[in-house]
Design a protein around this motif. Structure first.
Motif, short mmCIF file in Angstrom:
data_model
loop_
_atom_site.label_atom_id
_atom_site.label_comp_id
_atom_site.label_asym_id
_atom_site.label_seq_id
_atom_site.Cartn_x
_atom_site.Cartn_y
_atom_site.Cartn_z
N LEU A 17 0.83 -1.21 0.00
CA LEU A 17 0.00 0.00 0.00
C LEU A 17 0.87 1.26 0.00
O LEU A 17 0.65 2.19 -0.78
N GLY A 55 4.82 -11.38 3.28
CA GLY A 55 4.93 -11.20 1.83
C GLY A 55 3.85 -10.26 1.36
O GLY A 55 2.82 -10.09 2.02
N LYS A 102 -3.97 -14.96 5.53
CA LYS A 102 -4.81 -14.50 4.41
C LYS A 102 -5.19 -15.69 3.50
O LYS A 102 -4.59 -16.75 3.57
N ALA A 123 -5.91 -7.19 0.41
CA ALA A 123 -5.24 -8.07 1.38
C ALA A 123 -6.12 -9.24 1.82
O ALA A 123 -5.63 -10.27 2.25
#
Ligand SMILES: *Cc1c(COP(=O)(O)O)cnc(C)c1O
Length: 367
Positions: A63, A197, A189, A162
Motif C-alpha cells: 500500500l 509477503g 490470508k 489483502a
C-alpha cells in the motif's frame, strides 16, 4: 476442539509441494530476486488479470509503495485527501497518513460492511485525489458508482486486496479493478505465505517500474538511485511457497464458500444477524462476520463448547490511541459493527462435522 484457524493444518495440505519448493530455493543458491520471484510475479499477474505484479515485503509496504510512487511521479502531493472506509484494518489507514496524505474516513454500508458509495460523494473535497477501497472480509467493495465517481473526478482508484485474493466481480478479479492494488500474503490470508509477503498489481507500466525501483532502494540501475527508496522485497522462499499456494487458491476459496453457504442455510437464531451476500462470486470469505449484540456471551458459550471465534476488529481506527486526533469523532455504523462483529471459523480445512457442530452450538444458544 475447533480452533478459529488452524494454520498448520492449512499448510500441511500441501506440505510435500511446499517442502519441494523450499528445497529448490535452498539448492539454487539464489535467495533474493531470483526465478521464484520472477515466476510468481508472472503467475500472479496472470491470475489477477493485470499486466504487472511486483512482489514486496508485506501488505502494508505494498500500500505504502503505491502512494510513494504516485508522490514521486507528482500525481499525488503531501496533504492530498484519500477517501477510505472507516471500518478497515489499521494498516490501510497507516499507509495514507504515513505518506503525508490525509485519510478521509467514510462509513460502510450496514449490511455489506463495505464502503458506502452514497457517502463517498459527500466526503469529496477540492483536495480529494484518490479513493482507497478495501475488499473487507473477502467481499468485493467495488461498485459501478465508485467507478463512475473516479472517472468523473479523475481520482486514482486503489484497492486494498489483502483479504480478497481470487474474488471475482463481473468476470474481473479484485486487484485489477483500479489503477493499482495492494496484496498481503500474511500467513492467515486466503493466499498466505509461511512468513511475510506482499505484492502490487497494476496495468500501468510507469507505476510498475517506479514501485519496483522504490522497493529496491530507489535504484534505476546498479548503484544509480533516482528515489530515496526503501528495501521491500518478496523473499525467494516465500515466492516459491506462494507459487504452490496459488495453484490451490481456488479450491481453498471454494471450500470457504461452501462453509459460508452452510452457515447461511443452517444458522437460525434471532440474536444473530448473518452477513448479506448478493453475489457469491464476489466474496471469498476471508472472514465470516456475524453481528450479535451479546457477542461476549455468545463467544463464551462457544468457548465452553471448545469452539473458538475472533473479532475483526474490536476497536475502529478513529478510536485508536495512534489517531487520538480523531478520538472525539463518531462513525456510528463503523462503531456498531466493531461493537458487535464476531468471526466464525471458516478455514478451508474445517470439516463438515465441525461446521455442523458450530451451527448446532449457535442455534442452541439462548442469551
Ligand atoms: C492484512 C492486511 C493488511 C496488511 O498486510 P500485512 O502483510 O500484514 O502488512 C492491510 N490491509 C488489510 C485490509 C489487511 O487485512
Amino acid at each position: 476442539m475447533i480452533p478459529f484457524l488452524d494454520l498448520r493444518k492449512t499448510n500441511l495440505q500441501y506440505s510435500k509441494e511446499i517442502k519441494e519448493a523450499i528445497n529448490r530455493v535452498v539448492e539454487s543458491g539464489i535467495y533474493i530476486q531470483g526465478d521464484e520471484n520472477r515466476l510468481f510475479e508472472e503467475e500472479y499477474s496472470n491470475f489477477i488479470g493485470t499486466r504487472f505484479a511486483i512482489g514486496c515485503g508485506n501488505g502494508l509496504n505494498a500500500l505504502s509503495l503505491i502512494f510513494k510512487a504516485y508522490k514521486e511521479l507528482g500525481i499525488l502531493r503531501e496533504g492530498d485527501h484519500v477517501i477510505v472506509p472507516a471500518n478497515t484494518y489499521i494498516a490501510t489507514i497507516l499507509s495514507i497518513s504515513g505518506n503525508g496524505l490525509i485519510p478521509i474516513l467514510v462509513e460502510p454500508d450496514k449490511d455489506t460492511y463495505q464502503i458506502d458509495s452514497q457517502k463517498i460523494e459527500e466526503a469529496i473535497t477540492p483536495q480529494t485525489k484518490a479513493i482507497l477501497i478495501v475488499h473487507l472480509y473477502g467481499q468485493c467493495a467495488y461498485t459501478d458508482k465508485i467507478g463512475d465517481i473516479c472517472k468523473k473526478h479523475n481520482f486514482i482508484l486503489i484497492e486494498d486486496n489483502a483479504q480478497a485474493h481470487g474474488c471475482i466481480i463481473k468476470g474481473r478479479r479484485t486487484g485489477s479493478l483500479g489503477h493499482a492494488a495492494a496484496h498481503s500474503f500474511y500467513p492467515t490470508k486466503n493466499l498466505g505465505a509461511i512468513g511475510d509477503g506482499g505484492a502490487v498489481t497494476t496495468d500501468d507500466p510507469l507505476i510498475a517500474t517506479t514501485i519496483r525501483s522504490i522497493a529496491n532502494y530507489g535504484s534505476v540501475s546498479k548503484n544509480m538511485f533516482r528515489y530515496k527508496g526503501t528495501n521491500s522485497r518478496l523473499d525467494e522462499i516465500q515466492a516459491a511457497v506462494l507459487r504452490v499456494k496459488l495453484k490451490h487458491l481456488e479450491e481453498d476459496n471454494d471450500r470457504r464458500k461452501h462453509i459460508a453457504k452452510e452457515y447461511i442455510k443452517g444458522i437460525d437464531n434471532i440474536n444473530i444477524k448473518l452477513p448479506v451476500i448478493s453475489d457469491f462470486d464476489a466474496h471469498v470469505f476471508h472472514q465470516f462476520p456475524i453481528l450479535c449484540e451479546k457477542r461476549e456471551l455468545l463467544m463464551r458459550h462457544l468457548e465452553n463448547k471448545r469452539i473458538y471465534t475472533a473479532i475483526h476488529y474490536p476497536l475502529p481506527p478513529h478510536l485508536q490511541e495512534c489517531y487520538r486526533e480523531w478520538n472525539h469523532r463518531h462513525y456510528p455504523v463503523t462503531e456498531y459493527i466493531h461493537a458487535n462483529e464476531l468471526s466464525l471459523p471458516i478455514s478451508p480445512v474445517l470439516t463438515q462435522s465441525e461446521v455442523t457442530e458450530i451451527i448446532t452450538a449457535i442455534n442452541n444458544w439462548e442469551e
